[in-house]
Design an enzyme around this catalytic site. Structure first.
Site, mmCIF file in Angstrom:
data_model
loop_
_atom_site.group_PDB
_atom_site.id
_atom_site.type_symbol
_atom_site.label_atom_id
_atom_site.label_comp_id
_atom_site.label_asym_id
_atom_site.label_seq_id
_atom_site.Cartn_x
_atom_site.Cartn_y
_atom_site.Cartn_z
ATOM 1 N N CYS A 62 43.818 34.448 28.274
ATOM 2 C CA CYS A 62 44.079 33.364 27.337
ATOM 3 C C CYS A 62 45.406 33.661 26.646
ATOM 4 C CB CYS A 62 43.028 33.174 26.252
ATOM 5 S SG CYS A 62 41.391 32.806 26.859
ATOM 6 N N ARG A 116 48.459 33.447 31.720
ATOM 7 C CA ARG A 116 47.362 34.236 31.162
ATOM 8 C C ARG A 116 46.012 33.562 31.366
ATOM 9 N NH1 ARG A 116 49.208 38.151 27.363
ATOM 10 N NH2 ARG A 116 47.129 38.204 26.486
ATOM 11 N N TRP A 128 41.410 31.074 29.693
ATOM 12 C CA TRP A 128 40.753 31.638 30.861
ATOM 13 C C TRP A 128 39.300 31.802 30.433
ATOM 14 C CZ3 TRP A 128 38.175 36.161 32.413
ATOM 15 C CH2 TRP A 128 38.103 36.370 33.795
ATOM 16 N N ASN A 177 42.114 34.621 21.478
ATOM 17 C CA ASN A 177 42.134 35.346 22.749
ATOM 18 C C ASN A 177 41.254 36.570 22.549
ATOM 19 O OD1 ASN A 177 42.800 36.736 25.112
ATOM 20 N ND2 ASN A 177 44.650 37.609 24.211
ATOM 21 N N GLY A 178 40.287 36.785 23.455
ATOM 22 C CA GLY A 178 39.405 37.944 23.316
ATOM 23 C C GLY A 178 37.952 37.525 23.448
ATOM 24 N N GLU A 187 47.757 46.877 49.437
ATOM 25 C CA GLU A 187 48.538 45.963 48.604
ATOM 26 C C GLU A 187 48.894 44.679 49.381
ATOM 27 O OE1 GLU A 187 49.107 45.481 45.663
ATOM 28 O OE2 GLU A 187 50.941 44.304 45.525
ATOM 29 N N LYS A 229 47.708 40.989 48.250
ATOM 30 C CA LYS A 229 48.664 39.899 48.003
ATOM 31 C C LYS A 229 48.237 38.668 48.790
ATOM 32 C CE LYS A 229 50.148 40.957 45.316
ATOM 33 N NZ LYS A 229 50.331 41.939 44.302
ATOM 34 N N GLU A 279 44.925 37.034 47.375
ATOM 35 C CA GLU A 279 44.956 36.382 46.056
ATOM 36 C C GLU A 279 45.816 35.124 46.033
ATOM 37 O OE1 GLU A 279 46.466 38.734 42.781
ATOM 38 O OE2 GLU A 279 47.904 39.720 44.077
ATOM 39 N N HIS A 290 36.068 53.980 62.979
ATOM 40 C CA HIS A 290 34.787 54.261 62.326
ATOM 41 C C HIS A 290 34.091 52.980 61.864
ATOM 42 C CE1 HIS A 290 35.584 58.495 62.554
ATOM 43 N NE2 HIS A 290 36.784 58.297 62.019
ATOM 44 N N LYS A 293 46.776 36.639 34.461
ATOM 45 C CA LYS A 293 47.745 37.722 34.568
ATOM 46 C C LYS A 293 47.286 38.993 33.843
ATOM 47 C CE LYS A 293 51.845 39.215 35.813
ATOM 48 N NZ LYS A 293 51.964 39.544 37.240
#
Ligand code: F6R
Length: 606
Positions: A2, A27, A74, A98-99, A479, A483, A486, A502, A601
């Site tokens: 947020c 965010r 968010w 926010n929180g 990575e 990428k 997402e 394996h 983010k």
């Protein structure tokens, strides 16, 4: 997660708030809203979805006023809906938050018993009720906020306006970032500094347990206990342009292209080429005092940590463990005062990483960090921080922050190696030379963007991908896969190539593209073997190889090349084409590249 923003000054607040929210949208983007004091009345506009939806609402129903607050959400408590969007208003008091308020259910019950009526499912709404209750009981706004926050358990950054005192805004912070932007006769509050850059580059960062009252010409900070705090403003190096797309279609693409510069910015000032050494301001760790290094981080930053393990073990000869911060904190990790804990985070606000740091400190470990955001919670929690110079990273998928983290880890590893004598001055010179020639090599890879875009056209319709790497390049397979998943929503897995046999090899068929990282290094012959295994099962191979490669190219369906480099820096070079591949595939799939669904983010929830 947020983003919150507040403005008071001579301008129309809506414009400033919307501009700030645009910069904070990364965010969270489930819903957004603003409240402005219009003719003395708190007036609200909210919309579900991305900021453009709120923009449309404002076009139809404009707002006017010189002070206000805004929020981009968010969702944590309550689905994304207009009622759950912030700001939340009660009796002329509007709040953005926010929180997470952990005790909101108990508070809600208490307030309901007194006749309060709740309009949303959020935890935040209890805050507007608590503040309003205090104002009803005769308290001034700042005191009302102080009393309200004394009832809250959890994390928060708040911005509050009230019809009773239209000449001010109040903010409060507990474990979520909040900065005050100090302009010329105008003042802002914001979750992060990108949102204030259009009015000022002077910022004061609130600390936990502090409350701030802002007016157009004043900033008054006190602790929750009422003690006055004097803190000078910090000058911010970032410019507004750095936080804009500058002609690129997406922030992600712009940030990929920025890498030659930001990588150089990150090592410039630290390398002493003629001595083959690294200068790290105020870094006084000695390898002899460290039994082991434990790296804690999340997501992409964790991948950087996995590369860091190779660097520290090879150059400084110190054993390294790399832990996901969210796992570390829920164990009883074996760290003590001979352990150096290194936390890595772009934002410096990732809740799990911060919690891991607190746990390590409790156990007596020395804790340092690699971070990209000055004055973030992480830099304040740790004894020493290396600041990467990636600049604002707005694309939700991390690109330039990752490559600058790799540079930071390289620098620290070289320093510890030189300090302990495990890296000789001569070897040091080679290591530094390798580093300073890196930017040119990245630039060279950027030239292949068009070719990788063409490759994306061939592969974007596949539903699953495998990425294979070995040794120091295994984290890059992870990575690359992260990428892709997402930003394109395609399922992708990264594997250590030696693990193929394996289990994962069962997945290989003609519908499974396999991205093989096969630069010229000690594990190259083994990677050739892995390519044969994939070919034998009909899999399609995209190989990322060193320029001039003769063998891997014959086994691959498609090839991407990178310039030759030391094995210690190859991970950084391999990363760049994988970023391009993910980006161009995502564009072809039509996803929201900079703000992929369900993500935010800064992950400030646990
Ligand atoms: C992936 C990504 C995330 C972050 C993770 C940690 O592209 O960006 O996986 O790396 O959320 O964030 P920071 O580095 O801010 O702690």
């Amino acid at each position: 997660m947020c983003g919150i923003v507040g403005y008071i000054g001579p301008k129309e607040a809506v414009g400033v708030l919307m501009d700030g929210l645009k910069r904070l949208e990364y965010r969270g983007y489930d819903s957004s809203g603003i409240a402005v004091l219009e003719n003395g009345k708190v007036t609200l506009r909210r919309a579900v979805g991305k900021l453009e939806k709120l923009q449309a609402v404002l076009l139809k129903n404009p707002l006017q006023g010189r002070s206000g607050i805004g929020h981009t959400r968010w969702a944590t408590h309550g689905r994304p809906s207009e009622e759950n969007a912030h700001p939340h208003i009660e009796g002329g008091v509007a709040v953005v938050h926010n929180g997470i308020i952990e005790n909101y259910l108990a508070l809600k019950e208490e307030l309901k018993k007194e006749g309060a009526h709740f309009k949303s499912e959020t935890d935040t709404e209890v805050i507007s009720h608590l503040i309003h209750r205090e104002i009803k009981n005769g308290k001034k706004l700042a005191e009302a906020v102080r009393r309200a926050v004394s009832r809250l358990k959890g994390t928060y950054a708040l911005a509050v306006i009230s019809e009773d005192e239209p000449d001010k805004l109040v903010g409060a912070r507990m474990e979520c970032p909040l900065a005050v932007g100090v302009g010329e006769h105008e003042t802002m509050l914001s979750s992060d500094i990108t949102a204030i850059l259009n009015i000022t580059r002077k910022a004061i960062f609130l600390q936990d347990g502090e409350l701030v009252v802002i007016t157009p010409d004043g900033v008054e900070i006190t602790t929750f206990d009422g003690a006055k705090v004097t803190r000078p403003a910090t000058h911010i190096d970032w410019s507004p342009v750095m936080a804009e797309k500058s002609g690129f279609r997406h922030f992600m693409l712009k940030e990929i292209f920025e890498q030659p510069r930001v990588v150089a910015d990150t090592f410039r000032g630290s390398v002493i080429e003629e001595k083959g050494d690294v200068f790290l301001n105020n870094f006084n760790m000695r390898a002899a005092d460290i039994d082991k290094i434990v790296i804690v981080a999340c997501g992409t930053s964790w991948h950087a940590g996995l590369v860091g393990k190779f660097l520290f073990e090879e150059l400084a000869k110190i054993p390294v463990e790399v832990d996901l911060a969210s796992e570390f904190r829920y164990r009883d990790p074996l760290v003590d005062k001979k352990t150096l804990v290194l936390a890595i985070s772009q934002s410096g606000e990732t809740a799990d990483t911060l919690a891991a740091v607190k746990e390590a400190k409790k156990k007596g470990a020395s804790v340092i960090s690699v971070c990209n955001v000055i004055e973030s919670s992480l830099t304040r929690e740790t004894a020493w921080s290396f600041m990467t110079h990636a600049g604002p990273e707005i694309g939700v998928a991390s690109t330039k922050a990752f490559t600058t983290q790799l540079v930071a880890l390289y620098l620290i590893a070289v320093r510890l190696g030189r300090e302990s004598g495990r890296v000789s001055p001569e070897f040091g010179k080679t290591l530094i030379h390798d580093l300073v020639t890196l930017s040119k090599k990245i630039e060279h890879i950027l030239d292949s963007a068009g070719r990788i875009e063409a490759l994306a056209k061939k592969y974007f319709h596949f539903r699953d991908f495998i990425y294979l790497g070995r040794g120091i390049n295994y984290p890059i397979a992870l990575e690359g896969a992260l990428k892709l998943k997402e930003v394109s929503y395609i399922h992708a897995e990264g594997y250590a190539a030696g693990e193929m046999k394996h289990g994962p090899i069962a997945l290989i068929d003609e519908d499974m593209p396999v991205v093989v990282l096969a630069p010229q290094d000690a594990s190259y012959p083994k990677m050739l073997g892995n390519m044969e295994e994939v070919r034998a099962r009909g899999g399609r191979i995209i190989a990322v190889v060193t320029e001039g490669d003769k063998e891997a190219v014959l086994k691959a369906d498609d090839v991407i090349t990178i310039p030759a480099a030391s094995h210690r820096l190859t991970p950084l070079l391999l990363t760049v084409p994988l970023q391009f591949l993910a980006y161009y595939i995502a564009v072809l799939k039509g996803t929201d590249v900079d703000q992929p669904r369900n993500l935010a983010k800064s992950v400030t929830v646990e």
